[in-house]
Write a protein that holds these residues in place. Structure first.
Motif, PDB file in Angstrom:
ATOM      1  N   SER A 136     -12.703  12.838 -15.112  1.00  0.00           N
ATOM      2  CA  SER A 136     -13.784  13.692 -14.617  1.00  0.00           C
ATOM      3  C   SER A 136     -13.336  15.149 -14.516  1.00  0.00           C
ATOM      4  CB  SER A 136     -14.255  13.206 -13.243  1.00  0.00           C
ATOM      5  OG  SER A 136     -14.741  11.887 -13.327  1.00  0.00           O
ATOM      6  N   THR A 137     -12.068  15.351 -14.125  1.00  0.00           N
ATOM      7  CA  THR A 137     -11.560  16.727 -13.972  1.00  0.00           C
ATOM      8  C   THR A 137     -10.651  17.147 -15.118  1.00  0.00           C
ATOM      9  OG1 THR A 137      -9.661  15.944 -12.692  1.00  0.00           O
ATOM     10  CG2 THR A 137     -11.652  16.513 -11.460  1.00  0.00           C
ATOM     11  N   SER A 138     -10.368  16.180 -16.010  1.00  0.00           N
ATOM     12  CA  SER A 138      -9.441  16.437 -17.137  1.00  0.00           C
ATOM     13  C   SER A 138      -8.117  16.995 -16.629  1.00  0.00           C
ATOM     14  CB  SER A 138     -10.075  17.399 -18.155  1.00  0.00           C
ATOM     15  OG  SER A 138     -11.201  16.816 -18.741  1.00  0.00           O
ATOM     16  N   SER A 139      -7.606  16.373 -15.573  1.00  0.00           N
ATOM     17  CA  SER A 139      -6.331  16.823 -15.016  1.00  0.00           C
ATOM     18  C   SER A 139      -5.642  15.638 -14.347  1.00  0.00           C
ATOM     19  CB  SER A 139      -6.535  17.946 -14.000  1.00  0.00           C
ATOM     20  OG  SER A 139      -7.318  17.493 -12.904  1.00  0.00           O
ATOM     21  N   ALA A 140      -4.372  15.813 -14.088  1.00  0.00           N
ATOM     22  CA  ALA A 140      -3.605  14.783 -13.397  1.00  0.00           C
ATOM     23  C   ALA A 140      -3.847  14.866 -11.892  1.00  0.00           C
ATOM     24  CB  ALA A 140      -2.121  14.935 -13.705  1.00  0.00           C
ATOM     25  N   ASP A 141      -3.755  13.716 -11.209  1.00  0.00           N
ATOM     26  CA  ASP A 141      -3.937  13.648  -9.770  1.00  0.00           C
ATOM     27  C   ASP A 141      -2.571  13.642  -9.075  1.00  0.00           C
ATOM     28  OD1 ASP A 141      -6.748  13.531  -9.760  1.00  0.00           O
ATOM     29  OD2 ASP A 141      -6.704  11.385 -10.197  1.00  0.00           O
ATOM     30  N   SER A 142      -2.575  14.073  -7.814  1.00  0.00           N
ATOM     31  CA  SER A 142      -1.352  14.036  -7.008  1.00  0.00           C
ATOM     32  C   SER A 142      -1.601  13.340  -5.677  1.00  0.00           C
ATOM     33  CB  SER A 142      -0.829  15.455  -6.758  1.00  0.00           C
ATOM     34  OG  SER A 142      -1.785  16.204  -6.019  1.00  0.00           O
ATOM     35  N   ASP A 143      -2.654  12.534  -5.574  1.00  0.00           N
ATOM     36  CA  ASP A 143      -2.970  11.876  -4.315  1.00  0.00           C
ATOM     37  C   ASP A 143      -2.260  10.534  -4.210  1.00  0.00           C
ATOM     38  OD1 ASP A 143      -4.447  10.970  -6.417  1.00  0.00           O
ATOM     39  OD2 ASP A 143      -6.330  10.750  -5.303  1.00  0.00           O
ATOM     40  N   SER A 144      -2.027  10.110  -2.956  1.00  0.00           N
ATOM     41  CA  SER A 144      -1.371   8.838  -2.662  1.00  0.00           C
ATOM     42  C   SER A 144      -2.338   7.971  -1.876  1.00  0.00           C
ATOM     43  CB  SER A 144      -0.091   9.059  -1.854  1.00  0.00           C
ATOM     44  OG  SER A 144       0.817   9.871  -2.549  1.00  0.00           O
ATOM     45  N   TRP A 145      -2.453   6.679  -2.270  1.00  0.00           N
ATOM     46  CA  TRP A 145      -3.365   5.736  -1.623  1.00  0.00           C
ATOM     47  C   TRP A 145      -2.613   4.455  -1.288  1.00  0.00           C
ATOM     48  CZ3 TRP A 145      -8.766   6.547  -0.902  1.00  0.00           C
ATOM     49  CH2 TRP A 145      -9.248   7.758  -1.427  1.00  0.00           C
ATOM     50  N   ALA A 146      -3.087   3.762  -0.262  1.00  0.00           N
ATOM     51  CA  ALA A 146      -2.515   2.476   0.124  1.00  0.00           C
ATOM     52  C   ALA A 146      -3.647   1.455   0.234  1.00  0.00           C
ATOM     53  CB  ALA A 146      -1.777   2.582   1.445  1.00  0.00           C
ATOM     54  N   LEU A 147      -3.474   0.296  -0.409  1.00  0.00           N
ATOM     55  CA  LEU A 147      -4.420  -0.819  -0.297  1.00  0.00           C
ATOM     56  C   LEU A 147      -3.795  -1.865   0.616  1.00  0.00           C
ATOM     57  CD1 LEU A 147      -7.048  -2.280  -1.193  1.00  0.00           C
ATOM     58  CD2 LEU A 147      -5.660  -3.361  -2.993  1.00  0.00           C
ATOM     59  N   SER A 148      -4.389  -2.048   1.780  1.00  0.00           N
ATOM     60  CA  SER A 148      -3.850  -2.985   2.759  1.00  0.00           C
ATOM     61  C   SER A 148      -4.819  -4.136   2.950  1.00  0.00           C
ATOM     62  CB  SER A 148      -3.629  -2.262   4.095  1.00  0.00           C
ATOM     63  OG  SER A 148      -3.203  -3.171   5.086  1.00  0.00           O
ATOM     64  N   SER A 183      -4.616  -6.836   5.446  1.00  0.00           N
ATOM     65  CA  SER A 183      -3.796  -7.182   6.599  1.00  0.00           C
ATOM     66  C   SER A 183      -3.812  -8.665   6.933  1.00  0.00           C
ATOM     67  CB  SER A 183      -4.228  -6.376   7.811  1.00  0.00           C
ATOM     68  OG  SER A 183      -5.611  -6.584   8.076  1.00  0.00           O
ATOM     69  N   THR A 184      -4.962  -9.330   6.719  1.00  0.00           N
ATOM     70  CA  THR A 184      -5.039 -10.750   7.095  1.00  0.00           C
ATOM     71  C   THR A 184      -4.743 -11.678   5.941  1.00  0.00           C
ATOM     72  OG1 THR A 184      -7.398 -10.960   6.597  1.00  0.00           O
ATOM     73  CG2 THR A 184      -6.786 -10.128   8.786  1.00  0.00           C
ATOM     74  N   GLY A 185      -4.527 -11.136   4.772  1.00  0.00           N
ATOM     75  CA  GLY A 185      -4.313 -11.971   3.602  1.00  0.00           C
ATOM     76  C   GLY A 185      -5.597 -12.409   2.943  1.00  0.00           C
ATOM     77  N   SER A 186      -6.720 -11.907   3.439  1.00  0.00           N
ATOM     78  CA  SER A 186      -8.023 -12.247   2.855  1.00  0.00           C
ATOM     79  C   SER A 186      -8.570 -11.020   2.137  1.00  0.00           C
ATOM     80  CB  SER A 186      -8.991 -12.678   3.957  1.00  0.00           C
ATOM     81  OG  SER A 186     -10.316 -12.744   3.455  1.00  0.00           O
ATOM     82  N   PRO A 187      -9.193 -11.196   0.962  1.00  0.00           N
ATOM     83  CA  PRO A 187      -9.777 -10.039   0.257  1.00  0.00           C
ATOM     84  C   PRO A 187     -10.745  -9.255   1.126  1.00  0.00           C
ATOM     85  CG  PRO A 187      -9.741 -11.949  -1.184  1.00  0.00           C
ATOM     86  CD  PRO A 187      -9.330 -12.436   0.180  1.00  0.00           C
ATOM     87  N   SER A 188     -11.390  -9.933   2.078  1.00  0.00           N
ATOM     88  CA  SER A 188     -12.349  -9.227   2.923  1.00  0.00           C
ATOM     89  C   SER A 188     -11.675  -8.233   3.862  1.00  0.00           C
ATOM     90  CB  SER A 188     -13.154 -10.239   3.750  1.00  0.00           C
ATOM     91  OG  SER A 188     -12.287 -10.986   4.598  1.00  0.00           O
ATOM     92  N   SER A 189     -10.358  -8.368   4.048  1.00  0.00           N
ATOM     93  CA  SER A 189      -9.645  -7.436   4.942  1.00  0.00           C
ATOM     94  C   SER A 189      -9.027  -6.271   4.186  1.00  0.00           C
ATOM     95  CB  SER A 189      -8.540  -8.188   5.692  1.00  0.00           C
ATOM     96  OG  SER A 189      -7.536  -8.644   4.799  1.00  0.00           O
ATOM     97  N   CYS A 190      -9.193  -6.237   2.868  1.00  0.00           N
ATOM     98  CA  CYS A 190      -8.557  -5.192   2.063  1.00  0.00           C
ATOM     99  C   CYS A 190      -9.281  -3.856   2.253  1.00  0.00           C
ATOM    100  CB  CYS A 190      -8.566  -5.562   0.583  1.00  0.00           C
ATOM    101  SG  CYS A 190      -7.578  -7.026   0.192  1.00  0.00           S
ATOM    102  N   ALA A 191      -8.514  -2.791   2.340  1.00  0.00           N
ATOM    103  CA  ALA A 191      -9.098  -1.456   2.465  1.00  0.00           C
ATOM    104  C   ALA A 191      -8.143  -0.436   1.860  1.00  0.00           C
ATOM    105  CB  ALA A 191      -9.363  -1.120   3.930  1.00  0.00           C
ATOM    106  N   TRP A 192      -8.716   0.500   1.104  1.00  0.00           N
ATOM    107  CA  TRP A 192      -7.932   1.623   0.574  1.00  0.00           C
ATOM    108  C   TRP A 192      -7.878   2.725   1.628  1.00  0.00           C
ATOM    109  CZ3 TRP A 192      -4.981   1.724  -3.614  1.00  0.00           C
ATOM    110  CH2 TRP A 192      -5.257   0.859  -4.681  1.00  0.00           C
ATOM    111  N   GLU A 193      -6.715   3.352   1.765  1.00  0.00           N
ATOM    112  CA  GLU A 193      -6.550   4.479   2.682  1.00  0.00           C
ATOM    113  C   GLU A 193      -5.889   5.630   1.931  1.00  0.00           C
ATOM    114  OE1 GLU A 193      -4.181   5.754   6.794  1.00  0.00           O
ATOM    115  OE2 GLU A 193      -3.980   3.722   5.961  1.00  0.00           O
ATOM    116  N   ASN A 194      -6.487   6.803   2.064  1.00  0.00           N
ATOM    117  CA  ASN A 194      -5.921   7.997   1.429  1.00  0.00           C
ATOM    118  C   ASN A 194      -4.788   8.541   2.322  1.00  0.00           C
ATOM    119  OD1 ASN A 194      -5.333  10.427   0.196  1.00  0.00           O
ATOM    120  ND2 ASN A 194      -7.464  10.935  -0.213  1.00  0.00           N
ATOM    121  N   LEU A 195      -3.557   8.456   1.819  1.00  0.00           N
ATOM    122  CA  LEU A 195      -2.386   8.888   2.590  1.00  0.00           C
ATOM    123  C   LEU A 195      -2.021  10.346   2.353  1.00  0.00           C
ATOM    124  CD1 LEU A 195      -0.033   5.840   1.888  1.00  0.00           C
ATOM    125  CD2 LEU A 195      -1.670   6.123   3.760  1.00  0.00           C
ATOM    126  N   THR A 196      -2.703  11.001   1.445  1.00  0.00           N
ATOM    127  CA  THR A 196      -2.275  12.317   0.971  1.00  0.00           C
ATOM    128  C   THR A 196      -2.090  13.307   2.111  1.00  0.00           C
ATOM    129  OG1 THR A 196      -3.497  11.881  -1.068  1.00  0.00           O
ATOM    130  CG2 THR A 196      -2.784  14.160  -0.662  1.00  0.00           C
TER     131      THR A 196
END
Length: 866
Positions: free
Chosen positions: A380-392, A394-407
């Motif tokens: 979309s921006t025709s450029s490289a990204d420098s952001d960091s994300w974490a997918l957690s 926590s309960t081991g169930s897909p319903s508990s998964c969430a992305w968090e922007n750590l940048t």
């Protein structure tokens, strides 16, 4: 049997294992071909040693870190390959094996880590350069394997690198010696495969693009395991596919590598959504996932990111380059793969989805108990990204998964990039990120880690400088990070790495030189921090013989020192001496005196702490002991008379110095001082002579000093007549006898006796004097004034005016004056009056009278004009 020589320190191998029986029969252990000791270990240039690779020849399944051959209750993994592993049950049918998390640390309650620039904290030797490379952690041999990619010097590349504990080591040459090497490529798919206990490599884009070959890397060597027997078909040639190891075993399924998607042509205009697993095939063959419960698959894509999540016990797939309508686009969907249920999209369950991207780096991280995602290319921006994300999840169930922007919360981060190589070590901690592109023409040559850093590292090398062949000790002090620490000492000059759990070590260098020593501290999570110093390794001692005097005198102590040249040998030093006169000694400095004159060779044998020896020589000239004489110009002198002293030297070593003591409290220096004594007496004057070799002599001179010279003088009369004899006499006293007399009578006559007679031939006043001189040269002068008068005789009187020259001169002056006056009067009398002169000019003169006939008045012609 192949052995791992590098110990895994505090690793948490987040892999899943199942204890399984089939038909009530325990899985049998396979047999191994080859004798473990049949070949000597092969030495890498980096100093790591490997035994020859051994492959499975029978049994089901193959040797695997995930085949638990003992019960879970025993808590032990297979002892046949590497150290025992600690295993724990995750459910009734699966388990995780690996070292426990560090004691006292729960990652879920630990603040999130951050990015650490490993290059700035420690200049990693041999760091590979490039992007689009593949990386995986080898759980068997406990290091990262890095292959291929593009570098400015080679695109694509076929170099193989090994990274362990902060050290990059190029394995390309050794791998070529041990067997074939995969052809050069970029964007290949790579992971560690637990079934084969080896790193697995598939496809990529090389000189032929795409590729469809499969390779395994184990024990420093590559092996081509491309199989023609695939079920139901072999993977299609592709590049930019994602690959991850899923350590799962249940229902007859063992852990497997999962291959997904990829570009199927040179320009990546077509992409696939095929999924393949190796499913534990002994031959490394691929099985396509596409039937039965595995019918669902993510949309076709390439450059997607894939990682195993131990909490989900499944593989997570994110993003990549896909097709949106008729156009390519950056995908941002999230999928999960389970061995039984296959692919499931969990995008709808995840909030705050990262923006779509391709070529992002992704790996599991135990610090945050989440999957870490970094960078990628944003269409979309025709450029490289420098952001960091974490997918957690926590309960081991897909319903508990969430992305968090750590940048915004992690601080410093790598520069924007895509195509970076990223993997996590065997403990699941400290993912590393290497290289990547920022633009198609801008590549990175760096390395980053994610975690809680080791804050400081310091170490002391002792001794430093050292000498070759002598051990040097290294003692480390580290802080921060998570205990316990592991230590890796690197010696680039010797291409060796020494790993240890101890904070101290010893090492030696075989040759002289200045060598870098690298120290890397690795904490329990795999975070590294390093430092570097240099060790100066000296050659054997080289010494110069230094003498206090290389020219000396007989009997004079000379000090000799073996002066070890800086940078040679290792203190303390010992020196043995030979002085060339048959005598010797030990130690430095040392004192020696020669008993006779001559030239002598001096030899010093110097040894250091490492028992290295060296010999140095010098030559000493020995002169005879000096002989000194001294004298005074006046050895008998008077008070107040300046006396000059002198000294002469023969033998000894020039230059000389002289110090005088005059016995009256006065002192002087130099060869010929002048001194005046102020009191009569006998004085012993001393001169102390010192030559350049340090010889010292004291020489006396005796001087007798007399009282001051005086004199008396007399004349028999003070006034005498011309020709009258006058008696003169003089007497000297004091001073230094004998005396000399010198008379000057004022009329040019002289005399040299104490008494003298003299008469004057003319009247006058005469200045007479006598000078008395003694033996010291002192003089005293006495003066007289004698008046001489004319003698009274016949026809003359002493009062006669003409009897004196003055009277005669006076008379002469008077006569001349009178005569001049008379002449003027006569001339003035002949001059006529003014009126007569004028009348005479017009009348004839009358005849002269009788009075005018005098010669003085007779005229011879007309009178002169008025």
């Amino acid at each position: 049997m192949r052995r791992a020589v590098i110990r895994v320190s505090a690793c948490v191998a987040l892999v899943t294992i199942l204890v399984l029986t089939t038909g009530g029969t325990a899985i049998s252990s396979p047999t191994l071909s080859g004798a473990p000791n049949s070949a000597s270990p092969l030495s890498l240039t980096n100093g790591l040693a490997f035994s020859p690779s051994l492959r499975s020849s029978g049994g089901t399944p193959p040797i695997s870190i995930h085949n638990v051959l003992t019960s879970l209750a025993a808590g032990q993994g297979p002892a046949a390959r590497g150290p025992p592993l600690s295993c724990r049950a995750e459910s009734a049918t699966q388990a995780t094996c690996g070292a426990e998390r560090p004691a006292g640390r729960d990652p879920r309650t630990t603040p999130s880590g951050g990015w650490i620039n490993a290059v700035s904290s420690f200049a990693l030797p041999g760091l590979p350069e490039g992007a689009g490379a593949s990386i995986a952690y080898d759980f068997t041999d406990s290091y990262f394997v890095y292959f291929g990619g593009c570098s400015p010097a080679m695109c694509p590349s076929n170099q193989t690198w090994i990274y362990r504990d902060g050290f990059w080591l190029n394995d390309t040459a050794l791998a070529s010696q041990l067997g074939a090497t995969p052809p050069a490529r970029e964007w290949a798919s790579m992971d560690w495969d637990g079934n084969q206990r080896a790193v697995l490599l598939f496809g990529g884009c090389g000189r032929i693009c795409p590729l469809d070959d499969t390779w395994q890397f184990s024990a420093g060597a590559w092996e081509n395991v491309t199989s023609s027997s695939c079920e139901p078909e072999c993977p299609i040639a592709s590049w930019g596919a994602s690959l991850a190891w899923l350590p799962y075993r249940a229902g007859g399924i063992v852990g497997f590598s999962l291959l997904e998607g990829g570009c199927t042509d040179l320009t990546c205009s077509t992409r696939t959504n095929d999924s393949y697993t190796d499913l534990g095939s002994l031959n490394g063959g691929w099985i396509k996932v596409g039937t039965g419960s595995h019918h669902l698959a993510p949309p076709a894509r390439s450059y997607s990111s894939e990682a195993y999540d131990p909490l989900l016990a499944g593989v997570v797939l994110y993003g990549g380059l896909g097709t949106c309508g008729a156009n390519p686009c950056g995908l941002n969907d999230t999928w999960e793969f389970q061995p039984v249920t296959g692919w499931t999209e969990i995008t709808s369950n995840v909030s705050s989805q990262p923006p779509g991207r391709q070529g992002a780096a992704m790996s599991w991280d135990n610090v945050t108990d989440s999957i870490l995602l970094f960078g990628g290319w944003n269409l979309s921006t025709s450029s490289a990204d420098s952001d960091s994300w974490a997918l957690s999840c926590s309960t081991g169930s897909p319903s508990s998964c969430a992305w968090e922007n750590l940048t915004a919360t992690i601080g410093a981060a790598p520069e924007a990039r895509y195509g970076a190589a990223m993997a996590t070590n065997g403990s699941g901690y400290a993912p590393i990120l290497v290289g990547g592109w920022q633009t198609p023409s801008t590549q990175f040559h760096d390395m980053w880690q994610f975690g809680v850093p080791v804050s400081s590292v310091d170490y002391i090398l002792d001794p430093n400088p050292t000498t070759y062949g002598y051990p040097t000790s290294g003692d480390v002090t580290a802080s921060g990070g998570t205990l316990p620490y592991g230590y890796a000492w690197g010696f680039p000059a010797n291409d060796t790495v020494v790993s240890s759990d101890a904070a101290s070590t010893q090492f030696t260098f075989p040759t002289p030189g200045t060598f870098p020593v690298d120290l890397t501290v690795v904490d329990a999570t795999g975070m590294i921090l390093g430092t570097q110093a240099s060790v100066v390794v000296a050659p054997g001692p080289t010494a110069a013989v230094v003498a206090s005097e290389l020219t000396t005198d007989v009997g004079v102590n000379d000090t000799f020192t073996s002066d070890v040249i800086t940078g040679t040998g290792l203190a303390p030093f010992q020196t043995g001496w030979s002085f060339g006169d048959g005598l010797g000694g030990l130690g430095s400095p040392i004192v020696h005196a020669y008993s006779s004159a001559g030239t002598y060779p001096v030899i010093a044998n110097v040894s250091d702490l490492a028992n290295h020896y060296n010999t140095s020589t010098a030559e000493v000239l020995v002169n005879p002991f000096p002989v000194v004489t001294a004298n005074a110009s006046l050895e008998s002198t008077d008070v107040g008379v300046a006396d000059t002293f002198a000294v002469s030297v023969s033998g000894g070593t020039s230059p000389y110095s002289f110090a005088w003591w005059f016995a009256d409290g006065s002192r002087a220096t130099g060869f010929g001082p002048v001194h005046t004594f102020t009191a009569a007496g006998t004085y012993t004057v001393l001169v102390n002579t010192t030559d350049a070799a340090g010889a010292r002599l004291s020489t006396p001179v005796t001087v007798v000093v007399h009282s001051a010279l005086t004199a008396t003088a007399s004349a028999s009369v003070g006034t005498a007549a011309v020709g009258q004899t006058i008696q003169f006499s003089a007497t000297g006293a004091g001073g230094s006898p004998a005396y000399q007399y010198s008379w000057h009578f004022g009329d040019g006559d002289l005399a040299t006796t104490a008494s003298a007679q003299h008469s004057y031939g003319t009247p006058g006043t005469f200045a007479a004097s006598v000078t008395v001189t003694d033996a010291a040269g002192t003089s005293v002068t006495k003066n007289f004034s004698e008046v001489i008068t004319p003698t009274v005789g016949s026809g003359s009187s002493s009062s006669d005016f003409f009897a004196t020259t003055a009277g005669f001169v006076t008379l002469l002056v008077v006569v001349v004056a009178v005569m001049g006056l008379l002449f003027f009067v006569v001339w003035w009398g002949r001059k006529p009056p003014a009126g007569a002169a004028r009348s005479a000019s017009s009348t004839r003169p009358s005849a002269p009278t009788e009075d005018s006939q005098s010669p003085n008045s007779k005229t011879a012609g007309p009178p002169p004009p008025p």
